[in-house]
Design an enzyme around this catalytic site. Structure first.
Site, PDB file in Angstrom:
ATOM      1  N   CYS A  38       0.800  -1.221   0.000  1.00 33.36           N
ATOM      2  CA  CYS A  38       0.000   0.000   0.000  1.00 33.36           C
ATOM      3  C   CYS A  38       0.838   1.279   0.000  1.00 33.36           C
ATOM      4  O   CYS A  38       0.290   2.376  -0.096  1.00 33.36           O
ATOM      5  CB  CYS A  38      -0.945  -0.007   1.192  1.00 33.36           C
ATOM      6  SG  CYS A  38      -1.951  -1.517   1.261  1.00 33.36           S
TER       7      CYS A  38
ATOM      8  N   HIS B  60      -2.708   7.490   6.783  1.00 32.80           N
ATOM      9  CA  HIS B  60      -2.964   6.213   6.108  1.00 32.80           C
ATOM     10  C   HIS B  60      -4.387   5.775   6.448  1.00 32.80           C
ATOM     11  O   HIS B  60      -5.122   5.326   5.578  1.00 32.80           O
ATOM     12  CB  HIS B  60      -1.929   5.186   6.542  1.00 32.80           C
ATOM     13  CG  HIS B  60      -2.013   3.890   5.811  1.00 32.80           C
ATOM     14  ND1 HIS B  60      -1.923   3.814   4.442  1.00 32.80           N
ATOM     15  CD2 HIS B  60      -2.186   2.615   6.251  1.00 32.80           C
ATOM     16  CE1 HIS B  60      -2.032   2.543   4.063  1.00 32.80           C
ATOM     17  NE2 HIS B  60      -2.190   1.802   5.143  1.00 32.80           N
TER      18      HIS B  60
ATOM     19  N   GLU C 222      -0.932   4.629  14.159  1.00 33.82           N
ATOM     20  CA  GLU C 222      -0.608   5.858  13.437  1.00 33.82           C
ATOM     21  C   GLU C 222      -0.869   7.086  14.293  1.00 33.82           C
ATOM     22  O   GLU C 222      -0.095   8.058  14.259  1.00 33.82           O
ATOM     23  CB  GLU C 222      -1.407   5.940  12.135  1.00 33.82           C
ATOM     24  CG  GLU C 222      -1.005   7.103  11.253  1.00 33.82           C
ATOM     25  CD  GLU C 222      -1.693   7.126   9.901  1.00 33.82           C
ATOM     26  OE1 GLU C 222      -1.293   7.946   9.046  1.00 33.82           O
ATOM     27  OE2 GLU C 222      -2.632   6.322   9.691  1.00 33.82           O
TER      28      GLU C 222
ATOM     29  N   LYS D  84      -9.560   7.721   2.989  1.00 36.39           N
ATOM     30  CA  LYS D  84     -10.028   6.352   2.724  1.00 36.39           C
ATOM     31  C   LYS D  84     -11.432   6.119   3.272  1.00 36.39           C
ATOM     32  O   LYS D  84     -12.106   5.164   2.876  1.00 36.39           O
ATOM     33  CB  LYS D  84      -9.063   5.322   3.316  1.00 36.39           C
ATOM     34  CG  LYS D  84      -7.728   5.230   2.603  1.00 36.39           C
ATOM     35  CD  LYS D  84      -6.862   4.119   3.191  1.00 36.39           C
ATOM     36  CE  LYS D  84      -5.501   4.039   2.528  1.00 36.39           C
ATOM     37  NZ  LYS D  84      -4.619   5.167   2.901  1.00 36.39           N
TER      38      LYS D  84
ATOM     39  N   HIS E 236      -9.824   1.780   0.259  1.00 37.31           N
ATOM     40  CA  HIS E 236      -8.367   1.622   0.217  1.00 37.31           C
ATOM     41  C   HIS E 236      -7.945   1.161  -1.174  1.00 37.31           C
ATOM     42  O   HIS E 236      -8.221   0.031  -1.567  1.00 37.31           O
ATOM     43  CB  HIS E 236      -7.942   0.610   1.280  1.00 37.31           C
ATOM     44  CG  HIS E 236      -6.471   0.567   1.529  1.00 37.31           C
ATOM     45  ND1 HIS E 236      -5.558   1.242   0.755  1.00 37.31           N
ATOM     46  CD2 HIS E 236      -5.748  -0.074   2.484  1.00 37.31           C
ATOM     47  CE1 HIS E 236      -4.342   1.019   1.222  1.00 37.31           C
ATOM     48  NE2 HIS E 236      -4.435   0.226   2.268  1.00 37.31           N
TER      49      HIS E 236
ATOM     50  N   PHE F 188       1.618  -3.774   3.881  1.00 38.67           N
ATOM     51  CA  PHE F 188       1.928  -5.091   4.431  1.00 38.67           C
ATOM     52  C   PHE F 188       3.408  -5.403   4.211  1.00 38.67           C
ATOM     53  O   PHE F 188       3.971  -5.102   3.149  1.00 38.67           O
ATOM     54  CB  PHE F 188       1.093  -6.173   3.745  1.00 38.67           C
ATOM     55  CG  PHE F 188      -0.358  -6.196   4.163  1.00 38.67           C
ATOM     56  CD1 PHE F 188      -0.806  -5.536   5.289  1.00 38.67           C
ATOM     57  CD2 PHE F 188      -1.291  -6.905   3.409  1.00 38.67           C
ATOM     58  CE1 PHE F 188      -2.142  -5.568   5.661  1.00 38.67           C
ATOM     59  CE2 PHE F 188      -2.627  -6.946   3.767  1.00 38.67           C
ATOM     60  CZ  PHE F 188      -3.054  -6.277   4.899  1.00 38.67           C
TER      61      PHE F 188
END
Length: 417
Positions: free
Chosen positions: A165, A305, A316, A337, A342, A403
């Site tokens: 991502c 994010h 975060e 998002k 996403h 990831f």
């Protein structure tokens, strides 16, 4: 050596809430959700039956049908957004040095639908090996950048970044570095993804990564909300034209903003979970600020994010407080998002575009779908919940985490800040 300055002179977007930059921005600031029941396949038996798909998009409006059939959807999306960005930048291709113009593109997965289709055909064909001759060129993650460079004759640096991502943010940072180091004058950068497929939804369901709020898709992506339970899968692309500052001035280009810096880091912790204290997220933001030569107090906002996952949002938020200290409470934080879903490898590109538009228009898009505070997240932080907020934005940062623990952050700023 003295580094060159890098500016943004063109934008292109194809998202679940708008098929061009203007539609995308209008729907962002009005808090429109792109989530709806899946139409690409029968999702009745899936745990998650909704996603953020593109709407009203017909590739043949942009690409000849015969050529489009040679591309996976992720590459089609790349071509469409690159075209919008190139038109926006208003280049005269006869007057630029195409040996010093390149393409660095990002995609976390590449041609997933093509791979799924070809393997399914093989199995249904009783094992007879009848594969499409374009199977491999459609599937590979680097082909989108190849198609773009062929169309515009850009013979400079050309490759694809794959960091889940964080892919398109990494692409943007690489493009930025090639220009400021003097290796190129112009770069088309960004990312695309088309993972709303049987394999994509099934795979993320198996990981328990997706929201299963099938009764209310539009409120399923709820970053920082106590009842968040997974992200909503999206698709699309974002493209940016980066250009060396003096080169842009010489041709009288419209300049949106300057790229101030970029940061990268690794969690080195877990294949899918973030470091619980947000260590990698903290480091990537500090690295980005250091690269830009700015202090935390120079920053007005962070496009988080913010995926709407139970662990990710907490990590975060902690990282932001570590980096910014008391200044964190003066920031506008937001998670787009909540509206787009996403977009995986394309997330960084469209979210950087949102950040650039915030600088241009002085508006921070909202984080929609907030209903209940999470006791694990400081309620004094301003997440721009539910409504856009006006603000003079000079500097904004955009976070992406992937990831494998891949983290990338880019900082954009008003010209001459």
């Amino acid at each position: 050596m003295k580094l060159k300055r890098v500016v943004v002179t063109g934008l292109g977007a194809l998202t679940p809430i708008g098929n061009n930059v203007q539609e995308y921005w209008n729907n962002l600031i009005h808090g429109v959700s792109g989530a709806a029941p899946i139409t690409y396949f029968d999702a009745t038996n899936f745990k998650t039956q909704f996603a953020c798909e593109l709407k009203g998009f017909n590739v043949e409006d942009f690409i000849d049908r015969k050529e489009a059939r040679k591309m996976d959807r992720y590459a089609q999306y790349a071509m469409v957004t690159a075209q919008e960005a190139m038109l926006d930048a208003q280049f005269d291709l006869d007057k630029i040095d195409q040996d010093r113009a390149g393409v660095i593109w990002g995609s976390g997965i590449g041609g997933l639908e093509t791979f799924q289709h070809e393997v399914t055909n093989f199995v249904n064909g009783n094992g007879t090996p009848k594969f499409n001759p374009f199977f491999i060129p459609k599937m590979i993650a680097d082909i989108a950048g190849g198609h773009i460079s062929i169309k515009y004759g850009f013979r400079g640096p050309n490759f694809t970044t794959v960091s889940a991502c964080a892919s398109s943010t990494n692409a943007l940072i690489d493009a930025f570095n090639y220009i400021r180091l003097g290796h190129a004058d112009i770069m088309i950068t960004g990312g695309s993804e088309a993972a709303v497929t049987i394999a994509g939804v099934g795979g993320f369901n198996a990981m328990h990564a997706l929201s299963t709020r099938n009764d209310d898709p539009k409120t399923a992506s709820r970053p920082m909300d106590k009842d968040r339970e997974g992200f909503v899968l999206g698709e699309g692309a974002g493209a940016l034209i980066l250009e060396e500052y003096e080169h842009a001035l010489a041709r009288g280009a419209k300049i949106y903003c300057e790229i101030g810096g970029g940061g990268m880091s690794a969690d080195a912790y877990h294949i899918t979970a973030p470091h619980p204290e947000g260590l990698g997220a903290k480091n990537v933001m500090l690295n980005c600020l250091r690269d830009a030569g700015l202090t935390p107090k120079d920053v007005d906002g962070v496009n988080m994010h913010g995926t709407s996952t139970p662990l990710g949002d907490i990590a975060e938020s902690k990282a932001i407080q570590h980096v910014f200290g008391e200044h964190a409470y003066t920031l506008n934080l937001n998670a787009t998002k909540s509206m787009t879903g996403h977009l995986l490898g394309a997330a960084g590109a469209i979210e950087t575009i949102a950040s650039i538009k915030s600088i241009v228009h002085g508006i921070i898009p909202p984080t929609i779908n907030h209903f209940t505070d999470d006791e694990n997240i400081d309620p004094k932080l301003n997440f721009t919940f539910n409504e856009a907020q006006k603000r003079d934005v000079k500097v904004i940062m955009s976070n992406t985490f992937g990831f494998g623990g891949h983290n990338a952050c880019v900082l954009v700023k008003k010209l001459d800040f």
